[in-house]
Design a protein around this motif. Structure first.
Motif, short mmCIF file in Angstrom:
data_model
loop_
_atom_site.label_atom_id
_atom_site.label_comp_id
_atom_site.label_asym_id
_atom_site.label_seq_id
_atom_site.Cartn_x
_atom_site.Cartn_y
_atom_site.Cartn_z
N GLY A 123 0.45 15.99 8.74
CA GLY A 123 -0.66 15.06 8.72
C GLY A 123 -1.56 15.28 7.53
O GLY A 123 -2.12 14.33 6.97
N GLU A 158 -0.04 13.51 4.59
CA GLU A 158 -0.21 12.06 4.70
C GLU A 158 -1.64 11.66 4.37
O GLU A 158 -1.89 10.66 3.70
N THR A 168 -0.35 4.18 15.77
CA THR A 168 -0.97 3.83 14.50
C THR A 168 -1.48 5.10 13.84
O THR A 168 -2.25 5.85 14.43
N ARG A 169 -1.05 5.32 12.61
CA ARG A 169 -1.39 6.57 11.93
C ARG A 169 -2.51 6.31 10.91
O ARG A 169 -2.27 6.03 9.75
N THR A 170 -3.72 6.40 11.40
CA THR A 170 -4.88 6.33 10.52
C THR A 170 -5.61 7.67 10.61
O THR A 170 -5.33 8.49 11.50
N TYR A 171 -6.56 7.88 9.71
CA TYR A 171 -7.17 9.21 9.58
C TYR A 171 -8.68 9.09 9.57
O TYR A 171 -9.25 8.13 9.07
N ARG A 173 -5.85 3.13 5.57
CA ARG A 173 -5.41 4.22 6.44
C ARG A 173 -6.51 5.23 6.77
O ARG A 173 -6.26 6.19 7.48
N THR A 233 2.70 2.95 10.95
CA THR A 233 3.27 3.71 12.06
C THR A 233 4.18 4.82 11.56
O THR A 233 4.84 5.50 12.35
N GLY A 234 4.26 4.99 10.24
CA GLY A 234 5.08 6.05 9.66
C GLY A 234 6.53 5.66 9.42
O GLY A 234 7.35 6.51 9.08
#
Length: 443
Positions: free
Chosen positions: A3, A6, A42-45, A76, A426-427
């Motif tokens: 992570g 990313e 959902t891959r947000t940070y 993102r 979503t990667g």
């Protein structure tokens, strides 16, 4: 891939585009905030308070950026309120020290901006402030935003103007939550309170949003009508984002105060037919042609009259013209060339967002393509009212391809949907779609 890696890539992508994320912490909780509606997967940070030393290092990679933007959303990375960062004042001074002449664009909800900060901001020129007001009514601000000092930000509008600080006002228009009168009054409050421009954003909600946040799809066209009516009564440019565009006519939305365009006699509704003798393809092309030119000569249609105007400005300086944002002409020409090269059989298939597809078809038709192979892709992952390209994911594209079938020569996808590594939100990688075409490209 960790992570941390990313997140580093997401930060690098934002910074390459001139956006400097400093925190995801926010001091208010807007009822319409989409950060809390993301579907699982959902891959947000989220950033805490980014260390000043890390920001200083990031600035070294932003030397080639035209401007430094703080407080704007990066797809993102959840955006926060810059002034929530305890070191924001040191960060702002650091940016100006590192880049004495580079424009700084600062987006804030204004609640944590103090009187003393006005002096600081006055020393940061060239600076533009984007003030997210959302409502000028203290009672609505308490209910809609959770604002604990609901009188301050409307007061700040006047204080910014008094301090000579250029600012743009904005609101997420939610008349289904506040009533139409609040939306209209907030637009006019900004337009009449010294804002250089006013941006009215269509709200968004995902399939996970509670019923109270959802709205009828007709809201978009209703907002367009309201913006049109209010813009006709003020000299301040008012834009709806995203706009509803049915043509590529280079129609002026408005001109900024004390700008070459305003001094040159241009106004809302004027149509620019040529720049230095060349007809622009669309609004975006006209904007950049005029900006690039020194003292550009314009042919302008105003009603039935044709005017020859010249804007007095150096090459590369902004003109002060405001347009609705339409389409990238270079991108459209690249797509048209690809379609012509691969016109036999199942040649080119372009998958676009629901917002972008109609305009892309229009632009390709203008270049002589009778039936552009553009298909609108519904957002199923986010769902709700989401229709933007940057929020499409690989599974959305796959759903459409299962209906259309394989065998395409070239499959073209919106670049905005993927990071520099080719991963969606979503990667998943866009090359998963390779079995449907001989080649997959991002544009």
């Amino acid at each position: 891939m960790t992570g941390h890696t990313e997140l580093a890539r997401a930060l690098a992508r934002a910074e390459a585009a001139g956006v400097l994320p400093v925190t995801s912490v926010c001091n208010i909780r807007c009822a319409f905030c989409s950060n809390y509606q993301n579907p699982p997967g959902t891959r947000t940070y989220r950033l805490g308070y980014r260390p000043v030393a890390e920001i200083e290092a990031a600035l070294e990679g932003m030397v080639h950026c035209d401007q430094i933007v703080i407080g704007e959303a990066a797809t993102r990375i959840d955006e926060g309120e810059p002034f929530a960062h305890p070191e924001i004042r040191a960060i702002l001074r650091l940016v100006r020290q590192r880049f004495p002449e580079k424009p700084l664009v600062l987006t804030t909800n204004g609640l944590l901006v103090t009187e003393a900060d006005l002096d600081l901001l006055s020393g940061l020129h060239p600076l533009e402030i984007n003030l997210s007001l959302n409502s000028a009514d203290p009672a609505v601000r308490q209910r809609l935003l959770g604002d604990t000092r609901p009188d301050w930000v409307p007061t700040l509008v006047g204080r910014l103007a008094e301090a000579g600080l250029a600012f743009h006002g904005s609101l997420v228009a939610v008349p289904h939550l506040t009533g139409w009168s609040d939306t209209e009054e907030t637009i006019l409050f900004l337009a009449e309170g010294g804002a250089e421009t006013v941006r009215v954003f269509l709200p968004g909600y995902t399939r996970l949003a509670p019923p109270g946040l959802r709205f009828d799809p007709a809201l978009h066209s209703q907002l367009a009508q309201v913006v049109d009516r209010l813009a006709a009564g003020t000299v301040t440019p008012i834009n709806l984002e995203p706009p509803i565009i049915g043509d590529l006519t280079v129609r002026v939305t408005g001109t900024r105060a004390d700008s070459p365009a305003r001094r040159g006699g241009l106004g809302r509704g004027d149509i620019i037919q040529s720049v230095e003798g060349r007809p622009p393809f669309c609004r975006t092309e006209a904007y950049y042609q005029i900006r690039a030119a020194a003292n550009p000569a314009l042919e302008v249609r105003r009603g039935n009259e044709i005017l020859e105007l010249r804007l007095e400005k150096p090459a590369g300086d902004p003109s002060g013209l405001v347009f609705d944002r339409d389409i990238d002409p270079h991108q459209v020409r690249r797509l048209a060339a690809a379609i012509r090269r691969h016109s036999r059989g199942r040649g080119v298939l372009i998958l676009a967002s629901q917002f972008g597809a109609p305009l892309l078809r229009l632009a390709l038709t203008a270049l002589g393509l009778a039936e552009p192979p553009v298909v609108a892709v519904p957002s199923q992952h986010f769902g709700g009212s989401i229709q933007a390209a940057g929020l499409l994911v690989t599974s959305d594209f796959l759903s459409v391809l299962h209906q259309l079938g394989p065998g395409w020569e070239i499959l073209i996808l919106p670049e905005l949907a993927f990071d520099p590594s080719g991963l969606d939100l979503t990667g998943r990688h866009y090359l998963e779609l390779g079995e449907w075409a001989n080649r997959v490209e991002l544009v």
